[in-house]
Design a protein around this motif. Structure first.
Motif, PDB file in Angstrom:
ATOM      1  N   ARG A  68       0.834  -1.206   0.000  1.00 53.19           N
ATOM      2  CA  ARG A  68       0.000   0.000   0.000  1.00 53.19           C
ATOM      3  C   ARG A  68       0.871   1.260   0.000  1.00 53.19           C
ATOM      4  O   ARG A  68       2.011   1.223   0.486  1.00 53.19           O
ATOM      5  N   PRO A  69       0.331   2.373  -0.531  1.00 57.61           N
ATOM      6  CA  PRO A  69       1.111   3.621  -0.553  1.00 57.61           C
ATOM      7  C   PRO A  69       1.622   4.019   0.826  1.00 57.61           C
ATOM      8  O   PRO A  69       2.751   4.498   0.955  1.00 57.61           O
ATOM      9  N   CYS A  70       0.802   3.786   1.850  1.00 56.97           N
ATOM     10  CA  CYS A  70       1.195   4.187   3.204  1.00 56.97           C
ATOM     11  C   CYS A  70       2.348   3.344   3.746  1.00 56.97           C
ATOM     12  O   CYS A  70       3.018   3.732   4.709  1.00 56.97           O
ATOM     13  N   ASP A  71       2.579   2.172   3.151  1.00 51.75           N
ATOM     14  CA  ASP A  71       3.655   1.292   3.605  1.00 51.75           C
ATOM     15  C   ASP A  71       4.900   1.383   2.725  1.00 51.75           C
ATOM     16  O   ASP A  71       5.960   0.864   3.093  1.00 51.75           O
ATOM     17  N   LEU A  72       4.772   2.015   1.558  1.00 53.96           N
ATOM     18  CA  LEU A  72       5.848   1.968   0.573  1.00 53.96           C
ATOM     19  C   LEU A  72       7.132   2.628   1.062  1.00 53.96           C
ATOM     20  O   LEU A  72       8.233   2.107   0.862  1.00 53.96           O
ATOM     21  N   LYS A  73       7.014   3.772   1.713  1.00 50.92           N
ATOM     22  CA  LYS A  73       8.210   4.470   2.188  1.00 50.92           C
ATOM     23  C   LYS A  73       9.004   3.597   3.150  1.00 50.92           C
ATOM     24  O   LYS A  73      10.238   3.464   3.022  1.00 50.92           O
ATOM     25  N   ASN A  74       8.312   2.991   4.105  1.00 56.05           N
ATOM     26  CA  ASN A  74       9.005   2.166   5.103  1.00 56.05           C
ATOM     27  C   ASN A  74       9.664   0.941   4.465  1.00 56.05           C
ATOM     28  O   ASN A  74      10.780   0.568   4.830  1.00 56.05           O
ATOM     29  N   VAL A  75       8.968   0.345   3.500  1.00 57.56           N
ATOM     30  CA  VAL A  75       9.515  -0.846   2.849  1.00 57.56           C
ATOM     31  C   VAL A  75      10.759  -0.499   2.034  1.00 57.56           C
ATOM     32  O   VAL A  75      11.783  -1.191   2.114  1.00 57.56           O
ATOM     33  N   THR A  97       5.551   9.142  -6.673  1.00 54.95           N
ATOM     34  CA  THR A  97       6.357   9.569  -7.813  1.00 54.95           C
ATOM     35  C   THR A  97       7.792   9.046  -7.722  1.00 54.95           C
ATOM     36  O   THR A  97       8.279   8.670  -6.652  1.00 54.95           O
ATOM     37  N   PHE A  98       8.461   9.067  -8.864  1.00 51.82           N
ATOM     38  CA  PHE A  98       9.881   8.703  -8.881  1.00 51.82           C
ATOM     39  C   PHE A  98      10.673   9.642  -7.980  1.00 51.82           C
ATOM     40  O   PHE A  98      11.605   9.223  -7.297  1.00 51.82           O
ATOM     41  N   GLU A  99      10.306  10.912  -7.985  1.00 53.84           N
ATOM     42  CA  GLU A  99      11.028  11.886  -7.160  1.00 53.84           C
ATOM     43  C   GLU A  99      10.974  11.501  -5.689  1.00 53.84           C
ATOM     44  O   GLU A  99      11.979  11.597  -4.968  1.00 53.84           O
ATOM     45  N   MET A 100       9.798  11.066  -5.219  1.00 51.30           N
ATOM     46  CA  MET A 100       9.663  10.640  -3.827  1.00 51.30           C
ATOM     47  C   MET A 100      10.544   9.437  -3.538  1.00 51.30           C
ATOM     48  O   MET A 100      11.267   9.382  -2.532  1.00 51.30           O
ATOM     49  N   LEU A 101      10.493   8.447  -4.435  1.00 53.00           N
ATOM     50  CA  LEU A 101      11.250   7.223  -4.223  1.00 53.00           C
ATOM     51  C   LEU A 101      12.756   7.462  -4.303  1.00 53.00           C
ATOM     52  O   LEU A 101      13.532   6.864  -3.553  1.00 53.00           O
ATOM     53  N   GLU A 102      13.173   8.331  -5.214  1.00 50.16           N
ATOM     54  CA  GLU A 102      14.599   8.585  -5.408  1.00 50.16           C
ATOM     55  C   GLU A 102      15.240   9.285  -4.212  1.00 50.16           C
ATOM     56  O   GLU A 102      16.453   9.199  -4.024  1.00 50.16           O
ATOM     57  N   LYS A 103      14.429   9.965  -3.399  1.00 50.66           N
ATOM     58  CA  LYS A 103      14.976  10.581  -2.192  1.00 50.66           C
ATOM     59  C   LYS A 103      15.455   9.510  -1.209  1.00 50.66           C
ATOM     60  O   LYS A 103      16.359   9.749  -0.409  1.00 50.66           O
ATOM     61  N   ILE A 104      14.828   8.342  -1.281  1.00 54.63           N
ATOM     62  CA  ILE A 104      15.214   7.231  -0.415  1.00 54.63           C
ATOM     63  C   ILE A 104      16.182   6.300  -1.130  1.00 54.63           C
ATOM     64  O   ILE A 104      17.176   5.840  -0.570  1.00 54.63           O
ATOM     65  N   ALA A 105      15.875   6.036  -2.407  1.00 50.50           N
ATOM     66  CA  ALA A 105      16.674   5.081  -3.194  1.00 50.50           C
ATOM     67  C   ALA A 105      16.990   5.673  -4.559  1.00 50.50           C
ATOM     68  O   ALA A 105      16.246   5.464  -5.515  1.00 50.50           O
ATOM     69  N   ALA A 265       2.416  11.984  -0.932  1.00 48.92           N
ATOM     70  CA  ALA A 265       3.491  12.971  -0.770  1.00 48.92           C
ATOM     71  C   ALA A 265       3.659  13.347   0.701  1.00 48.92           C
ATOM     72  O   ALA A 265       4.790  13.484   1.193  1.00 48.92           O
ATOM     73  N   LYS A 266       2.553  13.484   1.421  1.00 49.28           N
ATOM     74  CA  LYS A 266       2.622  13.787   2.855  1.00 49.28           C
ATOM     75  C   LYS A 266       3.273  12.646   3.617  1.00 49.28           C
ATOM     76  O   LYS A 266       4.097  12.866   4.510  1.00 49.28           O
ATOM     77  N   ALA A 267       2.911  11.417   3.261  1.00 51.35           N
ATOM     78  CA  ALA A 267       3.483  10.266   3.935  1.00 51.35           C
ATOM     79  C   ALA A 267       4.994  10.173   3.706  1.00 51.35           C
ATOM     80  O   ALA A 267       5.749   9.851   4.621  1.00 51.35           O
ATOM     81  N   PHE A 268       5.439  10.514   2.501  1.00 51.34           N
ATOM     82  CA  PHE A 268       6.859  10.433   2.198  1.00 51.34           C
ATOM     83  C   PHE A 268       7.640  11.595   2.797  1.00 51.34           C
ATOM     84  O   PHE A 268       8.844  11.487   3.009  1.00 51.34           O
ATOM     85  N   SER A 269       6.966  12.699   3.072  1.00 53.28           N
ATOM     86  CA  SER A 269       7.668  13.859   3.643  1.00 53.28           C
ATOM     87  C   SER A 269       7.781  13.759   5.151  1.00 53.28           C
ATOM     88  O   SER A 269       8.566  14.450   5.777  1.00 53.28           O
ATOM     89  N   THR A 270       6.980  12.886   5.761  1.00 51.49           N
ATOM     90  CA  THR A 270       7.016  12.728   7.216  1.00 51.49           C
ATOM     91  C   THR A 270       8.376  12.228   7.663  1.00 51.49           C
ATOM     92  O   THR A 270       8.903  11.233   7.133  1.00 51.49           O
TER      93      THR A 270
END
Length: 272
Positions: A68-75, A97-105, A265-270
């Motif tokens: 789920r989107p809410c779990d993607l950042k943590n995974v 977005t790719f931009e969100m994911l690329e900040k982590i990976a 986007a909010k979830a990834f910025s937290t």
């Protein structure tokens, strides 16, 4: 090539089944993990069951993340350090977005949006790539996905509308013809099952006719709706009244998609 799947819900399960059925992977080359380990019992004889997401990640050349989107950042945060340097990370979420994911990976990432019609190998599967993905990676991923049907490459900014047209469309089509069948029932004594079968077979055959003969919608209407005939009267109603419904449908779904993207986007910025 080793394939990893994180998340064994409906989408992860479908991918695993299709990849195995096609012979593109096997027990020794398919690595699967899931938060609830008991759900993996059914595939334990066909795939390598991993105890952690990181275990699936470290073995995969292509890793599908079906959460789920809410779990993607943590995974993604959890597995980033375990991924092979040259592995392709594949997200099955169009809202992140790719931009969100690329900040982590900051690595090779693709988005994949299949359709439920993959179950009969007729999916119109959407794919988008970030700038790190090489031509050979694209060829490999698209070859793997071809076992489910056609593969359509789109830029990231068109994935939303593309999803409406192929991933959401089976639901839209089912809704529309459910209404048609219920309306027809008011005017006939035919049993529901026969009405539905007649309509579905005609819908399927019409689509195949158009694709095989290269016909446009207007051409089909012209061939069936003779001047002054019965079909023409029905087509006039559809063309005059249905556009407002279609416009409202897309407006509502795209608004919902925008809201989902904002929440992602909010979830990834937290915690940034």
């Amino acid at each position: 090539m080793n394939i990893g799947i994180i998340g064994y819900g409906s989408m992860g399960k479908m991918l695993a089944q299709k990849f195995l059925e096609s012979g593109r992977t096997s027990k020794n080359t398919l690595f699967v993990s899931n938060r609830t380990k008991e759900r993996l019992n059914e595939i334990a004889t066909k795939a390598t069951v991993c105890n952690t997401n990181s275990e699936a990640a470290k073995n995969a050349d292509i890793l599908f993340v079906c959460v789920r989107p809410c779990d993607l950042k943590n995974v993604v945060t959890e597995i980033n350090g375990s991924l092979k340097k040259d592995a392709l990370l594949v997200s099955l979420n169009g809202s992140v977005t790719f931009e969100m994911l690329e900040k982590i990976a900051p690595r090779k990432i693709a988005k994949v949006i299949p359709s439920v019609t993959a179950e009969i190998n007729r999916s119109q599967t959407l794919v988008s790539y970030n700038n790190f993905v090489r031509t050979e990676d694209k060829i490999s991923l698209e070859e793997i996905l071809s076992c489910m049907g056609n593969v359509i490459v789109l830029p990231e900014n068109e994935i939303g509308m593309g999803s409406e047209l192929v991933s959401c469309m089976p639901g839209f089509i089912a809704s529309m013809f459910d209404v048609v069948c219920k309306s027809a029932k008011k005017h006939t004594s035919l049993p529901d099952e026969q009405i539905i079968k007649m309509v579905l077979n005609t819908v399927s055959a019409t689509g195949d006719l158009m694709i095989q003969k290269g016909l446009s919608f207007e051409e089909v209407v012209a061939r069936v709706a003779t001047k002054g005939g019965i079909t023409e009267e029905g087509s006039k109603i559809i063309y005059s009244q249905f556009p407002a419904t279609a416009d409202a449908m897309f407006q509502k779904t795209l608004d919902k998609r925008k809201q989902t993207a904002e929440n992602a986007a909010k979830a990834f910025s937290t915690g940034d």
